[in-house]
Write a protein that holds these residues in place. Structure first.
Motif, PDB file in Angstrom:
ATOM      1  N   LEU A 237       0.826  -1.208   0.000  1.00 45.15           N
ATOM      2  CA  LEU A 237       0.000   0.000   0.000  1.00 45.15           C
ATOM      3  C   LEU A 237       0.863   1.261   0.000  1.00 45.15           C
ATOM      4  O   LEU A 237       0.566   2.230  -0.705  1.00 45.15           O
ATOM      5  CB  LEU A 237      -0.926   0.000   1.215  1.00 45.15           C
ATOM      6  CG  LEU A 237      -2.139  -0.924   1.159  1.00 45.15           C
ATOM      7  CD1 LEU A 237      -2.882  -0.905   2.485  1.00 45.15           C
ATOM      8  CD2 LEU A 237      -3.078  -0.516   0.032  1.00 45.15           C
ATOM      9  N   LEU A 238       1.930   1.255   0.792  1.00 47.31           N
ATOM     10  CA  LEU A 238       2.807   2.420   0.848  1.00 47.31           C
ATOM     11  C   LEU A 238       3.473   2.698  -0.493  1.00 47.31           C
ATOM     12  O   LEU A 238       3.785   3.850  -0.815  1.00 47.31           O
ATOM     13  CB  LEU A 238       3.880   2.218   1.920  1.00 47.31           C
ATOM     14  CG  LEU A 238       3.417   2.305   3.372  1.00 47.31           C
ATOM     15  CD1 LEU A 238       4.539   1.882   4.308  1.00 47.31           C
ATOM     16  CD2 LEU A 238       2.955   3.718   3.713  1.00 47.31           C
ATOM     17  N   ARG A 243      -2.150   4.750  -1.386  1.00 51.74           N
ATOM     18  CA  ARG A 243      -1.708   4.751   0.011  1.00 51.74           C
ATOM     19  C   ARG A 243      -2.463   5.770   0.855  1.00 51.74           C
ATOM     20  O   ARG A 243      -2.479   5.676   2.084  1.00 51.74           O
ATOM     21  CB  ARG A 243      -0.211   5.021   0.100  1.00 51.74           C
ATOM     22  CG  ARG A 243       0.213   6.341  -0.503  1.00 51.74           C
ATOM     23  CD  ARG A 243       1.725   6.486  -0.525  1.00 51.74           C
ATOM     24  NE  ARG A 243       2.138   7.696  -1.213  1.00 51.74           N
ATOM     25  CZ  ARG A 243       2.299   7.785  -2.525  1.00 51.74           C
ATOM     26  NH1 ARG A 243       2.078   6.727  -3.282  1.00 51.74           N
ATOM     27  NH2 ARG A 243       2.673   8.912  -3.083  1.00 51.74           N
ATOM     28  N   ASP A 247       1.007   7.035   4.777  1.00 54.75           N
ATOM     29  CA  ASP A 247       2.413   7.360   5.011  1.00 54.75           C
ATOM     30  C   ASP A 247       2.601   8.564   5.923  1.00 54.75           C
ATOM     31  O   ASP A 247       3.729   8.994   6.168  1.00 54.75           O
ATOM     32  CB  ASP A 247       3.162   7.560   3.694  1.00 54.75           C
ATOM     33  CG  ASP A 247       2.544   8.632   2.815  1.00 54.75           C
ATOM     34  OD1 ASP A 247       1.589   9.294   3.273  1.00 54.75           O
ATOM     35  OD2 ASP A 247       3.013   8.796   1.673  1.00 54.75           O
TER      36      ASP A 247
END
Length: 362
Positions: A237-238, A243, A247
């Motif tokens: 996902l990051l 995302r 983050d």
């Protein structure tokens, strides 16, 4: 110095593997195995129905049950062998025979046991309860069978992987949808369905169920020797455009093992100040990744903003210059986190775009 053959074998068996089998190959093998196994099970079911109605030495309940058991064993041997082949190539200490036997005991005999009542009572399909009742039951059965099969296979994986018990969760997630596919396919033919169509239905059903099983368990393979599956989800996902604001709380960190040279990637909470990033290894007595940061500026990589960028990390302990400032930075960001007095912290400086204070701190 001469190295004995025995020492070479031991070294080979304890060598840490680098890459798990690809999900595509694993899925193809599982699909082929289940196609073969379900075809055999479908044929055994039809033959069992025929024998159950006969009398004499080659008829009756005993002969029908024997045929059904053989069909179930074919399914178990096919799946166990198909999975054991890539596992054996990947894991030097893996014992194929033990894994196949474990699979046969649960998957093969379990499937035979589940099929036997319908064969012995003469229920040939098409007269069962509605799918609205069958499908939840199939999913529940898949959950139980997956957990049991994963547990037995995990025992067979002990000594070959560092995290064999993660295989239990992988199978518990994979078998409910696979079992739903199997029950749907098994409910389509009737007692009057020609044998050729019955076998075709078994092959297609097995291939689809095996593909579902392969995709889910194949994705978990890397977790047997590496980070847990949820860590990989967060890292994916990051690194993706989806995302969101993740983050702002978590970033990816890559370190290298000081002895093996292998890369380890994990998601970590962080705080930020003018000197860089601060990461705290939770339960440091149990975690090992931070112990690889032995030099004052150990090379690392940081995943933030969707990209991996190089950096340098240093472990700070109480009494070291900069420790109190870094600890205070983290404590202000994560106010509910209680840091022990001797808690080590990791200071990271990296070469990527600056992370503004509002991204790491409220």
């Amino acid at each position: 110095m001469t190295v004995s053959t025995r020492d070479s074998v031991v070294a080979a068996r304890t060598e840490v593997p680098t890459r798990a089998p690809s999900v595509v190959r694993w899925t193809a093998l599982c699909a082929a195995a289940e196609a073969l196994g379900m075809t055999a099970a479908a044929g055994a079911s039809r033959v069992g129905h025929t024998l159950a109605d006969r009398t004499g030495l080659l008829g009756g309940a005993g002969a029908a049950l024997a045929v059904v058991v053989v069909g179930g064993l074919v399914e178990g041997v096919a799946l166990g062998s198909a999975q054991a082949w890539p596992l054996g190539r990947w894991l030097p200490a893996f014992r194929r025979g033990r894994y196949v036997l474990a699979t046969v005991l649960v998957a093969g005999i379990g499937w035979a046991g589940a099929s036997a009542p319908a064969v012995l009572t003469g229920e040939g399909g098409g007269t069962g309860p509605p799918f609205s009742l069958v499908l939840p039951g199939a999913a529940g059965l898949g959950l139980l069978m997956g957990a049991l099969l994963g547990s037995v296979q995990a025992i067979a994986l002990r000594g070959a992987t560092s995290h064999p018990w993660r295989w239990v969760a992988a199978n518990a997630l994979a078998w409910p949808p696979a079992m739903v596919v199997i029950f749907v396919g098994a409910g389509l033919p009737s007692a009057d369905t020609p044998l050729a169509l019955l076998l075709l239905d078994g092959a297609v059903t097995g291939a689809v169920a095996g593909a579902v099983l392969g995709v889910v368990t194949g994705w978990h393979l890397a977790s047997l020797t590496g980070p847990p599956a949820h860590n990989r989800v967060v890292l994916d996902l990051l690194a993706s455009p989806w995302r969101g604001r993740l983050d702002r709380r978590v970033l990816g960190l890559e370190v290298r093992g000081r002895a093996t040279g292998r890369r380890y990637r994990l998601p970590v909470q962080y705080a930020v100040d003018d000197d860089g990033l601060v990461v705290v290894p939770g339960r440091p007595e149990r975690k090992t990744w931070w112990t690889n940061l032995t030099a004052p500026a150990t090379p690392v990589a940081v995943l933030w903003g969707g990209d991996w960028v190089p950096g340098a990390a240093e472990v700070l302990r109480p009494g070291r210059p900069g420790y109190e400032h870094a600890r205070t930075t983290y404590a202000r960001r994560w106010r509910r986190t209680r840091l022990p007095a001797a808690q080590p912290v990791v200071r990271i400086r990296y070469a990527g775009p600056r992370i503004e204070s509002r991204a790491g701190n409220p």
